[in-house]
Design an enzyme around this catalytic site. Sequence first.
Site, short mmCIF file in Angstrom:
data_model
loop_
_atom_site.label_atom_id
_atom_site.label_comp_id
_atom_site.label_asym_id
_atom_site.label_seq_id
_atom_site.Cartn_x
_atom_site.Cartn_y
_atom_site.Cartn_z
N THR A 341 13.90 30.17 88.45
CA THR A 341 12.79 29.68 89.27
C THR A 341 12.28 30.77 90.23
OG1 THR A 341 14.47 28.75 90.71
CG2 THR A 341 13.41 27.26 89.18
N ASP A 342 11.19 30.43 90.92
CA ASP A 342 10.58 31.39 91.85
C ASP A 342 11.02 31.14 93.28
OD1 ASP A 342 8.83 32.31 89.71
OD2 ASP A 342 7.83 30.40 89.97
N SER A 367 10.98 31.25 99.07
CA SER A 367 9.91 31.05 98.10
C SER A 367 9.41 32.43 97.74
CB SER A 367 8.80 30.20 98.72
OG SER A 367 7.70 30.22 97.86
N ARG A 368 9.56 32.81 96.48
CA ARG A 368 9.28 34.21 96.14
C ARG A 368 7.81 34.49 95.88
NH1 ARG A 368 13.86 33.39 92.81
NH2 ARG A 368 15.66 33.68 94.14
N VAL A 369 7.04 33.48 95.51
CA VAL A 369 5.63 33.78 95.23
C VAL A 369 4.67 32.98 96.10
CG1 VAL A 369 6.06 34.45 92.86
CG2 VAL A 369 5.51 32.10 93.36
#
Length: 508
Positions: A341-342, A367-369
């Site tokens: 997941t992101d 939250s990476r994006v």
Amino acid sequence: MSFLEKNINQALNAHEKGRRNMEYSPDSREVGRVLSLARGVAQVDGLTSVRSEELILLGNGIPGMALDLLPNSIGVALLGSNTGLRSGDEAVASGTVLSVPVGDNLIGRIVDPLGNPLDGGPVPETYETRTVESEAPPILMRAPVDTPMASGIKVIDTLIPIGRGQRELILGDRQTGKTSIALDVILNQKQGDVVCVYCAIGQRGASVARVIDTLRNHGAMDYTFAVVVEGDAPSGMQYVAPYAATSMAEYFMEQGKDVLIVYDDLTRHAQAYRQLSLLMRRPPGREAFPGDIFYIHSRLLERSTRLKPEHGGGTLTALPIVETEAQNISAYIPTNLISITDGQIYLSPVLFQKGMLPAIDVGKSVSRVGGRAQPKAYRKVSGDLRLTYSQFQELEAFARFGTRLDKDTRSRIDHGLRVRELLKQNRFSPLTAARQIVILWTVSLGLLDDIELERISEVQDYLLARMDDNFELMNQLVQADADDAIWDELEKSVVLHMRKWREADAAA
Ligand code: ATP
Ligand code: MG
């Protein structure tokens, strides 16, 4: 027409109402024989040209899916109860890969993974089918995430923002509020244009009923549908559920819509797949899961994306849920999912017990994006908030040893306590971006540092009620071109309201 053929046609008609493209035709089929049966898995021989995931009809039309293609036999996961089925019964290959009905009329409904209604209503009228498994959109069709999927939850929208097309894992122990977070995100889409899908896998009927009730009572079924398979259903049904739900969701994405799908939860899904695999005698690996369990989940979650405008511009945002045991986020399935997941939202039972709800552990969540999709106004408050909050957590741990604190440390702890208090939020009470920012801006200005902790939520309600009258400012605040003048005006007005509150409070 043989007895079996008649039965299969009947079964197909009942199941499919002629709306699916898996019409049974005698020339395209092969007839095999059930060799053995065990807990939802049948071994079948005599079917030589079956495809993986092909629909197989067993006995008098019990559907199954070909999962294990071996040289001499195939393993079929049953998608219905196996009552009446025995070894020696006929097995017929349908010639089509397992498909589900898709269409606008699914909205508001509760269906099983094959599209059969579970809400007592008629079969949803649909005109198209999609295969349960389908290939994820290729990279060239994808665009970077850039639109927020507002959750209405302060701590998420500020520190762990989710974008449309993102995959954000929700993980935590039992009863830490995982489902509640996902539900809140669905409820917050009420005024918007997002189609929501709630896919319940392997839960107790009573829990699912509670979730559906909540969705109904808050008017969320106007734009949501649920795909449900309970814990006592055959493992095959539990296994196909998220893929089927995703196919139903993709129909909307391909029309250019924004779709949100919640998988509740993938722990149960992994367990169902483990059971199928063990019954098919595949070699067990770590934690007895089969070697392809990573692939099972990655090919599911790869289907969530944002499509480029020339491909319709639709998005599919996924919120998979996974349950941890004893806070062990490095167990096999959770680590797999974290890497697929992101980002993840981690819910801590410790925070939950302390009543810090939602029990999101900010330090372990990321939250990476989504940052790219976060509305600009949040950036004004989030950077400072994250820093002061993490400093506060360290200082607080330190202060617990009874150390004498200097004035500066004391005031930072006081500030952090207020921030934490403000990040608390009841379920079913989403806040708009503007309202969140007003609150967080007030606290980061230090205007609340001398308010007693017990009164923070009272002050929050007071402020929001006053600020709501200032409709225009609230609107401008969340516009992309909000400039310093607007922030100055906001500051002036919260300072003013706080002064009024203090005066009123002193007079009372
Ligand atoms: P399970 O492991 O059983 O699936 P879960 O992690 O999905 O549980 P929930 O069912 O969402 O947890 O929530 C557990 C309980 O916590 C519920 O009774 C819910 O009312 C309560 N709860 C969750 N979040 C909040 C919140 N923000 N405010 C108040 N109560 C909450
Ligand atoms: Mg739950």
